[in-house]
Design an enzyme around this catalytic site. Structure first.
Site, mmCIF file in Angstrom:
data_model
loop_
_atom_site.group_PDB
_atom_site.id
_atom_site.type_symbol
_atom_site.label_atom_id
_atom_site.label_comp_id
_atom_site.label_asym_id
_atom_site.label_seq_id
_atom_site.Cartn_x
_atom_site.Cartn_y
_atom_site.Cartn_z
ATOM 1 C CG ASP A 68 -11.927 155.729 64.819
ATOM 2 O OD1 ASP A 68 -11.165 155.140 63.861
ATOM 3 O OD2 ASP A 68 -12.042 155.423 65.833
ATOM 4 C CE LYS B 116 -12.696 141.095 70.910
ATOM 5 N NZ LYS B 116 -13.708 142.274 70.605
ATOM 6 C CG ASN C 256 -13.203 152.451 61.433
ATOM 7 O OD1 ASN C 256 -13.570 151.494 61.035
ATOM 8 N ND2 ASN C 256 -12.237 152.906 62.180
ATOM 9 C CE1 TYR D 286 -9.764 140.327 68.836
ATOM 10 C CE2 TYR D 286 -8.969 138.143 69.460
ATOM 11 C CZ TYR D 286 -10.045 138.961 69.248
ATOM 12 O OH TYR D 286 -11.367 138.527 68.868
ATOM 13 N N GLY E 76 1.416 130.481 70.083
ATOM 14 C CA GLY E 76 0.173 130.854 70.516
ATOM 15 C C GLY E 76 -1.192 130.333 70.643
ATOM 16 C CB SER F 63 -12.854 136.282 71.649
ATOM 17 O OG SER F 63 -12.207 135.135 71.316
HETATM 18 N N1 UFG Z 1 -5.025 126.819 61.077
HETATM 19 C C1 UFG Z 1 -4.323 125.863 60.382
HETATM 20 N N2 UFG Z 1 -4.122 126.571 59.077
HETATM 21 C C2 UFG Z 1 -4.368 127.675 58.751
HETATM 22 C C3 UFG Z 1 -5.103 128.481 59.695
HETATM 23 C C4 UFG Z 1 -5.561 127.870 60.767
HETATM 24 O O1 UFG Z 1 -3.923 124.890 60.506
HETATM 25 O O2 UFG Z 1 -3.945 128.313 57.761
HETATM 26 C C5 UFG Z 1 -5.581 126.106 62.397
HETATM 27 C C6 UFG Z 1 -5.128 126.688 63.767
HETATM 28 O O3 UFG Z 1 -3.746 126.328 64.124
HETATM 29 C C7 UFG Z 1 -6.072 126.238 64.696
HETATM 30 C C8 UFG Z 1 -7.539 126.229 63.853
HETATM 31 O O4 UFG Z 1 -7.000 126.051 62.304
HETATM 32 O O5 UFG Z 1 -5.831 125.052 65.270
HETATM 33 C C9 UFG Z 1 -8.274 127.402 63.966
HETATM 34 O O6 UFG Z 1 -7.548 128.290 63.551
HETATM 35 P P1 UFG Z 1 -8.289 129.804 63.377
HETATM 36 O O7 UFG Z 1 -7.138 130.822 63.217
HETATM 37 O O8 UFG Z 1 -9.253 129.873 62.196
HETATM 38 O O9 UFG Z 1 -9.116 130.102 64.624
HETATM 39 P P2 UFG Z 1 -8.367 130.381 66.137
HETATM 40 O O10 UFG Z 1 -9.021 129.347 66.933
HETATM 41 O O11 UFG Z 1 -6.882 130.407 66.307
HETATM 42 O O12 UFG Z 1 -8.684 132.015 66.611
HETATM 43 C C10 UFG Z 1 -10.055 132.183 66.362
HETATM 44 C C11 UFG Z 1 -10.142 133.755 66.194
HETATM 45 C C12 UFG Z 1 -9.746 134.825 67.161
HETATM 46 C C13 UFG Z 1 -10.250 134.380 68.375
HETATM 47 C C14 UFG Z 1 -9.857 132.862 68.756
HETATM 48 C C15 UFG Z 1 -10.600 132.417 69.975
HETATM 49 O O13 UFG Z 1 -9.431 133.861 64.968
HETATM 50 O O14 UFG Z 1 -10.096 135.987 66.899
HETATM 51 O O15 UFG Z 1 -10.654 131.926 67.635
HETATM 52 O O16 UFG Z 1 -9.994 131.118 70.330
HETATM 53 F F1 UFG Z 1 -9.709 134.982 69.313
#
Ligand code: UFG
Length: 343
Positions: free
Chosen positions: A60, A155, A34, A151, A298, A126
């Site tokens: 969609d 999943k 979409n 989100y 989170g 995920s």
């Molecule tokens: N982080 C930072 N600074 C930032 C962004 C991220 O320090 O600006 C850290 C986060 O705290 C985390 C790591 O980098 O420790 C990875 O963060 P991401 O946001 O890249 O990835 P996440 O593990 O939080 O989330 C990802 C996907 C989600 C999914 C999840 C599954 O974005 O969609 O993995 O664990 F659900």
């Protein structure tokens, strides 16, 4: 006759790379997207890379009339379902948007799938479903924890819907639990286009390096890890794409061991945020500005995959290193910047 696969969300980040992998393995592809978080220009880029043009329909999946019309006019042999909202933080603020879109689209897709006697369904899940796992590396049978983000809950719920559906109707369904996808296609013609300020680490790093943000904030330096920063399993997006082809081939050949199967897709290696930053500094060949601030609510401390099931059953293994993946992410960021300059 080549098999014809419906890829929902096929112009998105992981979807578009998977369409390329499907083309390279002689599948015909029809994309439904979409365009809510993707760009139609990716169609031409896919064709530039593979020499094949996927069919494309823009609608969609929560909209039943075009969905039914689509299935009336497109015979298909399987579905890879990527289309979903994925912004973790937004999902906390607007939960109904996420529950409605991600669950209604899945249910309607499955109803049409069932009504037309189709089989072979791959779902984009995920590792978020595990929450903070008790044991590392994480195996597929680790318990699923209550989650803070709607989100993530969509999943978990989607997997439950698929499990119940597949078991009673004896269908072949696979759920692929991605760890942290990063990087761009090796051609640097396609990659990730984050909407607004990126929430994810690697696009934030590359955007900072190109000058879009003053510095990176590292969320948390007091985790119980080797350097205090959180650990993740970063997997190159094309390695991830190839796993979808392996899973599809398994289903089409009837090699699945049960109606509903789950596989972790990661590299099996955990890297801390600081290790990612240091690896990126080696690519830039200079130091990179960052500060360590409070933890992000989170976030979990550490997650990396036990990949042995995917290796054994799918015959698939991630091949691209963190350094190579970061190089592609950086090359892609520079490509976006130079394309912007041209206009
Ligand atoms: N982080 C930072 N600074 C930032 C962004 C991220 O320090 O600006 C850290 C986060 O705290 C985390 C790591 O980098 O420790 C990875 O963060 P991401 O946001 O890249 O990835 P996440 O593990 O939080 O989330 C990802 C996907 C989600 C999914 C999840 C599954 O974005 O969609 O993995 O664990 F659900």
């Amino acid at each position: 006759m080549n098999k014809r696969i419906l890829v929902t969300g096929g112009l998105g980040y992981i979807g578009s790379h998977t369409v390329i992998a499907l083309h390279e393995n002689n599948y015909e592809v029809v994309i439904v997207d979409n365009l809510s978080n993707s760009d139609k220009s990716f169609l031409k880029k896919i064709t530039d890379i593979t020499g094949k043009s996927p069919d494309f329909e823009c609608f969609d999946l929560t909209d039943l009339i075009p969905l039914k019309r689509f299935f009336d006019t497109h015979p298909i042999d399987g579905i890879i379902h990527f289309a979903a909202f994925k912004a973790v933080r937004e999902s906390v603020k607007i939960p109904l948007k996420y529950y409605y879109n991600n669950l209604v689209s899945l249910i309607q897709l499955l109803q049409e799938f069932q009504a037309r006697g189709l089989d072979n369904f791959i779902f984009s899940s995920s590792c978020t479903v595990y929450g903070q796992a008790d044991k590392l590396p994480i195996k597929e049978d680790a318990p699923l924890k209550p989650l803070e983000s709607p989100y993530g809950s969509t999943k978990q719920m989607s997997e439950q819907i698929l499990r119940d559906y597949a078991n009673i109707h004896i269908k072949k369904v696979v759920s692929l639990r991605y760890f942290n996808p990063i990087g761009a296609h090796l051609s640097i013609k396609i990659g990730e286009f984050p909407l607004g300020i990126p929430q994810n680490l690697v696009p934030f790093i590359t955007q900072t390096a190109i000058g879009m943000h003053p510095k990176l904030s590292i969320f948390g330096g007091d985790y119980n890890t080797k350097d205090g920063t959180a650990i993740r399993d970063y997997i190159h997006v094309y390695d991830l794409a190839k796993a979808h082809v392996a899973a599809l081939s398994r289903l089409l050949r009837g090699k699945n061991r049960s109606s509903f199967e789950v596989f972790n897709l990661g590299t099996g290696r955990g890297h801390s945020v600081l290790e990612v930053v240091k690896a990126f500094e080696r690519i830039l060949n200079k130091s990179f500005d960052y500060q360590i601030i409070d933890r992000r609510s989170g976030d979990i401390e550490a997650a990396y995959a036990d990949t042995s099931l995917a290796e054994k059953e799918l015959g698939w293994k991630a091949e691209i290193s963190l350094e190579e993946a970061l190089q592609t992410a950086w090359a892609w960021e520079k490509k976006i910047a130079s394309d912007k300059e041209k206009f």
